[in-house]
Design an enzyme around this catalytic site. Structure first.
Site, PDB file in Angstrom:
ATOM      1  N   ASP A 157       0.827  -1.214   0.000  1.00  7.08           N
ATOM      2  CA  ASP A 157       0.000   0.000   0.000  1.00  7.08           C
ATOM      3  C   ASP A 157       0.858   1.259   0.000  1.00  7.08           C
ATOM      4  O   ASP A 157       0.610   2.199   0.759  1.00  7.08           O
ATOM      5  CB  ASP A 157      -0.949  -0.012   1.211  1.00  7.08           C
ATOM      6  CG  ASP A 157      -1.829  -1.246   1.214  1.00  7.08           C
ATOM      7  OD1 ASP A 157      -1.313  -2.347   1.459  1.00  7.08           O
ATOM      8  OD2 ASP A 157      -3.033  -1.114   0.938  1.00  7.08           O
ATOM      9  N   ASP A 185      -1.633  -2.629  -4.036  1.00 11.53           N
ATOM     10  CA  ASP A 185      -1.914  -1.191  -3.980  1.00 11.53           C
ATOM     11  C   ASP A 185      -0.631  -0.401  -4.232  1.00 11.53           C
ATOM     12  O   ASP A 185       0.085  -0.027  -3.308  1.00 11.53           O
ATOM     13  CB  ASP A 185      -2.581  -0.772  -2.657  1.00 11.53           C
ATOM     14  CG  ASP A 185      -4.051  -1.186  -2.615  1.00 11.53           C
ATOM     15  OD1 ASP A 185      -4.545  -1.748  -3.612  1.00 11.53           O
ATOM     16  OD2 ASP A 185      -4.699  -0.934  -1.585  1.00 11.53           O
ATOM     17  N   TYR A 224      -2.022   4.267  -6.346  1.00 10.79           N
ATOM     18  CA  TYR A 224      -3.191   5.051  -5.924  1.00 10.79           C
ATOM     19  C   TYR A 224      -3.564   6.121  -6.944  1.00 10.79           C
ATOM     20  O   TYR A 224      -4.130   7.157  -6.594  1.00 10.79           O
ATOM     21  CB  TYR A 224      -2.991   5.662  -4.517  1.00 10.79           C
ATOM     22  CG  TYR A 224      -3.050   4.614  -3.425  1.00 10.79           C
ATOM     23  CD1 TYR A 224      -1.981   3.747  -3.228  1.00 10.79           C
ATOM     24  CD2 TYR A 224      -4.178   4.463  -2.625  1.00 10.79           C
ATOM     25  CE1 TYR A 224      -2.030   2.757  -2.253  1.00 10.79           C
ATOM     26  CE2 TYR A 224      -4.230   3.482  -1.643  1.00 10.79           C
ATOM     27  CZ  TYR A 224      -3.150   2.632  -1.475  1.00 10.79           C
ATOM     28  OH  TYR A 224      -3.210   1.648  -0.515  1.00 10.79           O
ATOM     29  N   HIS A 255      -3.965  -9.620  -0.725  1.00 12.02           N
ATOM     30  CA  HIS A 255      -4.145  -8.204  -0.365  1.00 12.02           C
ATOM     31  C   HIS A 255      -5.047  -7.982   0.856  1.00 12.02           C
ATOM     32  O   HIS A 255      -4.676  -7.262   1.775  1.00 12.02           O
ATOM     33  CB  HIS A 255      -4.661  -7.411  -1.569  1.00 12.02           C
ATOM     34  CG  HIS A 255      -4.662  -5.938  -1.332  1.00 12.02           C
ATOM     35  ND1 HIS A 255      -3.500  -5.217  -1.118  1.00 12.02           N
ATOM     36  CD2 HIS A 255      -5.671  -5.038  -1.231  1.00 12.02           C
ATOM     37  CE1 HIS A 255      -3.805  -3.941  -0.913  1.00 12.02           C
ATOM     38  NE2 HIS A 255      -5.105  -3.807  -0.968  1.00 12.02           N
ATOM     39  N   HIS A 270     -12.098  -2.089   6.594  1.00 11.58           N
ATOM     40  CA  HIS A 270     -12.193  -3.266   5.727  1.00 11.58           C
ATOM     41  C   HIS A 270     -12.685  -4.487   6.506  1.00 11.58           C
ATOM     42  O   HIS A 270     -12.184  -5.599   6.340  1.00 11.58           O
ATOM     43  CB  HIS A 270     -10.840  -3.548   5.051  1.00 11.58           C
ATOM     44  CG  HIS A 270     -10.348  -2.376   4.258  1.00 11.58           C
ATOM     45  ND1 HIS A 270     -11.093  -1.808   3.253  1.00 11.58           N
ATOM     46  CD2 HIS A 270      -9.205  -1.654   4.339  1.00 11.58           C
ATOM     47  CE1 HIS A 270     -10.413  -0.783   2.742  1.00 11.58           C
ATOM     48  NE2 HIS A 270      -9.284  -0.667   3.381  1.00 11.58           N
ATOM     49  N   HIS A 312      -3.634  -3.762   2.461  1.00 16.99           N
ATOM     50  CA  HIS A 312      -5.005  -3.254   2.461  1.00 16.99           C
ATOM     51  C   HIS A 312      -5.343  -2.372   3.655  1.00 16.99           C
ATOM     52  O   HIS A 312      -5.864  -1.268   3.481  1.00 16.99           O
ATOM     53  CB  HIS A 312      -5.995  -4.412   2.333  1.00 16.99           C
ATOM     54  CG  HIS A 312      -7.346  -4.026   1.823  1.00 16.99           C
ATOM     55  ND1 HIS A 312      -7.520  -3.078   0.832  1.00 16.99           N
ATOM     56  CD2 HIS A 312      -8.591  -4.463   2.164  1.00 16.99           C
ATOM     57  CE1 HIS A 312      -8.826  -2.956   0.590  1.00 16.99           C
ATOM     58  NE2 HIS A 312      -9.490  -3.769   1.370  1.00 16.99           N
TER      59      HIS A 312
HETATM   60 FE   LIG Z   1      -6.181  -1.987  -0.570  1.00 12.03          FE
END
Ligand SMILES: [Fe+2]
Ligand SMILES: *[C@@H]1O[C@H](CO)[C@@H](O)[C@H](O)[C@H]1NC(C)=O
Ligand SMILES: *[C@@H]1O[C@H](CO)[C@@H](O)[C@H](O)[C@H]1NC(C)=O
Ligand SMILES: *[C@@H]1O[C@H](CO)[C@@H](O)[C@H](O)[C@H]1NC(C)=O
Length: 468
Positions: free
Chosen positions: A164, A193, A196, A315, A325, A352
């Site tokens: 990420d 990720d 972005y 992920h 999440h 994540h």
């Molecule tokens: Fe993510």
């Protein structure tokens, strides 16, 4: 006693005082500032190399199953240019080899990509430094990489773990800390990720290019192993973008066919003494799906006498005690957790959630349909789950935690950072996590991993956490 010795003994004592030896259930109290924005487009990290059509965004990843091939990728902006990579073993510039690649382009809404080149270098020798060049004429750029040691159950190898990442000043700090880590990691397991770009209007794909230039300083010199995250989906029907994963698959090829996979979102590689399985949280994994069938066959192929360390990358975490999440990894956990326990997976890495968390060895596979009882229990055959989504992207840190901390959560902290997984031999690996707010060598959380196949003893008491 010399002054130096006294100083180091004093330093050691101070270190020991600040260390908490923990048996699980700790939350770091340090809460960092939660927000940054993406670095401005004129930042130094995005500078384009000088020269007409100069190759940029150079990146490499493992190109086969066994570590004897490398995929080299780069972008030229003005014209296709050359698809060739020239490469040679260190010390043998006279025996330069040439590999011919190919290039692709894509459009995304109002964005047109440059010429994205991919070239497979095959039949490399193990444990060897290679130099390579891309570009032609005045715009040749030179880089180098090390191939891994030959596959061997006791081959030591040091992986860096990041996820990420994005492209804020915090991302830049994470990368700087990673590069400065005294353990000198040799390859990155990247937990998904990347850029972005999709947080910008119309998923501004210029931000895929800037991310490629920003990360080149590491990924041109050592392979990053890619996992697909939700920010790679780039689905935007409202602007006519209906093909998921379009920018990602054009830019970041992986050797999925070599492991019998039909899609680049799930695949495996072997490297040194590790067998690494990459899964996709964003592709179907229900019974009979291609990913399900592939994983079933793949786990049966793992040979722990060749590759003792069985590591899974995905992920969306299966165990996550942050209020972010919530349960997104749950259906995949229900589908595959019993397989991971049966095959004694050593470690499951996820991203994540924009924070850090390490679990105990636990499983939750004894669901009782009669009394409904279902909760994680200690299980020596189960992997350790680590969430390392703390790269520092534009969405900020996940600083809202569930209370009380669940028993399965050994250590958690919403700080940005990276980690290192250092395989010593078939029985031992040393794991350590580094937060950006510390200096380069400070291990904020660490643990000795005992291999689940060769040395399946209780390793839960080997962890040390230093929280603020
Ligand atoms: Fe993510
Ligand atoms: C990013 O980090 C590098 C390495 O420390 C530094 O040279 C550069 O100035 C940083 N750039 C930004 C925009 O923070
Ligand atoms: C943290 O998450 C919980 C559960 O979603 C929510 O009820 C609470 O309001 C959140 N706290 C803050 C400070 O956002
Ligand atoms: C494996 O590595 C561990 C940790 O460095 C060490 O203690 C152990 O002796 C090694 N085992 C062998 C057989 O060398």
């Amino acid at each position: 006693m010399s002054i130096n010795m006294m100083a180091s003994i004093l330093a050691m004592t101070m270190l020991l005082l600040s260390v908490v030896v923990c048996n699980g259930g700790l939350t770091g109290s340090y809460i960092r500032k939660p927000w940054s924005v993406d670095m401005p487009l004129d930042s130094d990290v995005y500078a384009t190399p000088s020269g007409y059509n100069a190759p940029q965004q150079v990146h490499i990843t493992q190109g086969d199953q066994e570590g004897k091939a490398m995929i080299v990728s780069w972008v030229t902006m003005d014209e296709p240019g050359s698809n060739e990579v020239h490469y040679w073993r260190e010390g043998s510039p006279d025996s330069t080899l040439v590999a011919e690649g190919y290039h692709v382009t894509y459009r995304y809404f109002n964005y047109a990509s440059g010429y994205i080149h991919h070239c497979l270098l095959k039949h490399l020798e193990y444990d060897t430094k290679y130099y390579y060049e891309v570009g032609i004429g005045h715009t040749v750029r030179q880089f180098h990489f090390m191939t891994p040691p030959e596959i061997n159950p006791d081959a030591p190898y040091t992986f860096g773990l990041m996820g990420d990442l994005g492209q804020t000043v915090d991302s830049n700090n994470t990368l700087m800390h990673y590069e400065s880590n005294p353990k000198k990691p040799q390859a990155v397991l990247f937990l998904g990720d990347l850029s972005y770009a999709d947080d910008h209007p119309n998923h501004d794909n210029v931000r895929w290019d800037t991310w490629g230039r920003f990360t080149e300083r590491s990924v041109a010199y050592q392979p990053w192993i890619w996992v697909t995250g939700n920010h790679e989906i780039d689905l935007a029907p409202s602007i006519g973008e209906t093909v998921p994963f379009k920018p990602f698959v054009h830019r970041y090829p992986v050797p999925h066919k070599e492991s019998g996979s039909t899609e680049p979102f799930w695949y495996s590689i072997k490297r040194a003494s590790a067998h690494i399985i990459v899964l996709s949280s964003y592709s179907a994994y229900g019974k009979y799906t291609p990913q399900y069938q592939w994983l079933q066959a793949e786990l049966a192929k793992v040979d722990r006498t060749r590759t003792p360390w069985l590591i899974v990358l995905l992920h969306a975490p299966w165990y996550n005690s942050y209020n972010y999440h919530y349960m997104e990894g749950e259906t995949m956990r229900v589908q595959f957790e019993s397989w991971f326990v049966n095959y004694k997976v050593d470690l499951v890495l996820a991203g994540h959630v924009h924070a850090y968390e390490r679990s105990e060895r636990i499983s939750n596979i004894k669901y009782n349909i009669v009394d409904g009882s279902c909760r994680p229990v200690k299980d020596e055959s189960a992997p350790v789950y680590i969430t390392i989504g703390d790269g520092g992207n534009v969405e900020g840190a996940a600083d809202n935690l569930t209370m009380p901390q669940p028993e399965y959560s050994a250590y958690r902290e919403p700080s940005f950072g990276h980690a290192i997984f250092e395989i010593k031999n078939r029985t031992h690996a040393f794991y350590s996590w580094y937060r950006n707010d510390d200096d380069y060598a400070t291990q904020a959380d660490s643990m000795w991993f005992f291999n689940r196949y060769w040395h399946p003893l209780d390793d839960s008491k080997t962890s040390i956490s230093q929280h603020y």
